[in-house]
Design an enzyme around this catalytic site. Structure first.
Site, short mmCIF file in Angstrom:
data_model
loop_
_atom_site.label_atom_id
_atom_site.label_comp_id
_atom_site.label_asym_id
_atom_site.label_seq_id
_atom_site.Cartn_x
_atom_site.Cartn_y
_atom_site.Cartn_z
CE LYS A 85 -1.72 8.11 7.44
NZ LYS A 85 -2.16 6.71 7.16
CE LYS A 120 -3.35 2.99 0.69
NZ LYS A 120 -4.22 3.02 1.87
#
Length: 297
Positions: free
Chosen positions: A242, A173
């Site tokens: 992030k 991911k």
């Protein structure tokens, strides 16, 4: 009898995922610190509980979709957290994007306590969550994965069991979101420069979408957001930032120098500081126009 499902984190992703489970006639208990999200969840037929601890104590499967690794760590490991209060043998599924080491430590702690854990980050954004077309990247024991395939099939479309390591899905991911960071800035720079050269943005998209410049991020960012001058967050700049930081940490641990990736962290930090952090990531286009002092469309 279907299992009792618990969902902690009823935000932009978690709420539509939990609603899709309700539509499939599951008994779903939910918790979020946001009162409005709880209202939407209960209005859809969910049963709201007061704490994450209550979810853990009542449910056979506990799912989390939370914005940062710090919050995930607190929700799982605190005195009132999931690991201390989950039912013996419960299955824990974390859909959040965290640092891979956290997936591994949660898996290890869960196993010691007689619990099962899967790291299962998702891709597809809010639209994918609403339409149940998410890609789900699962890491963990195969038996645990197989026991959750019914759930995964309801909230997603492309589901992959990538290996026994609970962090393998997260690693993949983060690679995905590293590429998203490249593409999003490329789309912004291409359109701003094209417009400055007098090329209509629709014409640019039509031609490039039939050329090697085509990408799904170009399609998403332009058609869903930029073209409509709507930058409500499907995936915010802050969340992308992030994930880019996590990808950089992963690269540093592997001893890989990311020649562009390291600059992306600086770039999206600057975009957030300009005031676009809570906007959709496609607002990189607005940020560049602002920086170049070009009048917005």
């Amino acid at each position: 009898m279907k299992e009792k499902l618990g969902f902690i984190g009823l935000g932009n992703m978690g709420l539509p995922m939990s609603i899709n489970l309700l539509k499939a006639n599951y008994e779903v208990y939910g918790f979020d610190t946001n009162a409005k999200a709880m209202e939407q969840f209960t209005a859809a037929g969910g049963m709201g509980l007061e704490t994450a601890k209550d979810i853990a104590m009542q449910c056979d499967v506990v799912m989390t979709s939370l914005p940062t690794p710090q919050i995930v760590e607190m929700v799982y490991l605190s005195e009132q957290g999931i690991l201390r209060h989950a039912k013996k043998g419960a299955l824990l599924i974390d859909f959040s994007t965290v640092n891979p080491d956290l997936n591994d430590s949660l898996h290890k702690e869960a196993k010691v306590l007689g619990l099962r854990y899967l790291g299962a980050p998702v891709s597809g954004g809010v639209i994918g969550a609403v339409n149940a077309t998410l890609t789900i990247m699962v890491g963990g024991d195969k038996e645990d994965y197989e026991s959750a395939t019914g759930i995964f099939g309801i909230v997603g479309k492309n589901v992959y069991h990538l290996g026994l390591s609970s962090s393998v899905g997260t690693r993949l991911k983060l690679l995905n979101n590293l590429m998203i960071g490249f593409y999003t800035e490329a789309v912004a720079e291409t359109i701003v420069l094209g417009e400055k050269m007098g090329i209509d943005a629709d014409t640019l998209y039509e031609v490039l979408s039939n050329s090697y410049g085509q990408s799904r991020i170009y399609e998403r960012n332009y058609l869903e957001y930029m073209k409509n001058n709507n930058y409500a967050p499907g995936f915010s700049t802050n969340l992308l930032l992030k994930d880019l930081k996590l990808a950089k940490e992963m690269a540093d641990e592997a001893g890989v120098s990311l020649r562009i990736g390291e600059k992306l962290v600086e770039l999206y930090s600057e975009i957030a500081q300009q005031g676009y952090g809570e906007n959709d990531m496609s607002a990189a286009y607005l940020s560049l126009k602002d920086k170049c002092k070009i009048e917005q469309l």
